[in-house]
Design an enzyme around this catalytic site. Sequence first.
Site: not given
Ligand SMILES: NC(=O)c1ccc[n+]([C@@H]2O[C@H](COP(=O)([O-])OP(=O)(O)OC[C@H]3O[C@@H](n4cnc5c(N)ncnc54)[C@H](OP(=O)(O)O)[C@@H]3O)[C@@H](O)[C@H]2O)c1
Length: 356
Positions: A94, A118, A145, A152, A203, A217, A221, A333
């Site tokens: 999340t 993060k 990580e 990476l 994404g 963000d 980091k 991604g």
């Molecule tokens: N995307 C990237 O390239 C990337 C890279 C590195 C790190 N990240 C990190 O990975 C994490 C997720 O990113 P994402 O792109 O997958 O975001 P996303 O598509 O918006 O997914 C976030 C998820 O969190 C869920 N959520 C929010 N509150 C919650 C709770 N209380 N209990 C359970 N689930 C909850 C949401 O539920 P719903 O589906 O019900 O809305 C959603 O499924 C973030 O912290 C982001 O910073 C992402």
Amino acid sequence: MPIRVSLVQLGKGAVGSALVDQVAARRAALRDRLGVDLVYAGIAGRKTATFSPSGLDLARWRVALGDGAGMDGRLLFKEAARALRGPSILVDATAEEDMTSLYCEAIEAGFHVVSCNKKPLSGPLRDYQQVKETCRRQRRFWLYEVTVGAGLPVIGTLRDLVDSGDRVEAIEGCFSGTLNFLCASLDRGDRFSETVARARDLGYTEPDPREDLSGTDVARKTLILAREAGHSIEPGEVEVSPFWRVDLAGEPAGFVTAAAAHDGEIAGRWREAEARGLRWRYVARVNGGCQAALREVPADGPFGRLVGPENIFTFRTARYDSHPLTVSGPGAGPAVTAAGVFADILRVGRAIGRTS
Ligand SMILES: NC(=O)c1ccc[n+]([C@@H]2O[C@H](COP(=O)([O-])OP(=O)(O)OC[C@H]3O[C@@H](n4cnc5c(N)ncnc54)[C@H](OP(=O)(O)O)[C@@H]3O)[C@@H](O)[C@H]2O)c1
């Protein structure tokens, strides 16, 4: 007999879904290769969760979640902590605030924690230290990580440098896949507003893209890296200038539409830099303090040449002095990020396999 490791995952968005599918595809092979059986016991979103202590059927996890109980990740965890026995990992996919008390509760209950999120790493130092201390006391892993550089090997590299006695003088680079995607698209003459929407659709962005554009963000980091390098830094000490000014009021979707008002001004800035052989890149630096800002860099240098969602991290240390150690590649991604989380899960799984 393979050792069972239970997974309880909060978040089923872009990264969370990709991770479940990757684990489902590799589970049988990992039972043979590592002697570890990764069993998803629970998956939750904000309003729905599915839980089965004996293991979910991953061929139909999306359907099960659609029919699932009306509970969020915190409630799912409580249920899991009551029902599960044996090695277990809490996966936080999340972007939720205030997760550190849940992490501590999970670690006290015997869970390891793997985070994509993060925020628990970049909030008040006291909260971060409390999770670290709970891990030390309970002898549990907290791995994260992907919070810097997605898939990476950035945090692992830094940890190895520090643990092996090197002195880290400075870490510099472009730490945001989203912002680099914007910069490189603008280099090609694409429109700012369309590029923000595209980055979100691919994404790459944070769930709220204003967290990318405001520099928040990247600030997180830098703080994660600084703390990993041993500096005791609070969020308010990071010097951050936004990539572009953003209105934090209202819904994220409204912001993406309103971004069109800035297209002309931003295109002009990019053209002006290009005429001088320069490119704009969002550059961050960790050297005791933390800074992040949009800067002009040589078009033919290592930062100016980055394309798409690429990141670069240069580590200048006592040992890597005249030629810095460099880690570079796609830094955003769902697929690469999920693979990085999967690798953290495997690190825990291998350690459990060795000691059981
Ligand atoms: N995307 C990237 O390239 C990337 C890279 C590195 C790190 N990240 C990190 O990975 C994490 C997720 O990113 P994402 O792109 O997958 O975001 P996303 O598509 O918006 O997914 C976030 C998820 O969190 C869920 N959520 C929010 N509150 C919650 C709770 N209380 N209990 C359970 N689930 C909850 C949401 O539920 P719903 O589906 O019900 O809305 C959603 O499924 C973030 O912290 C982001 O910073 C992402």
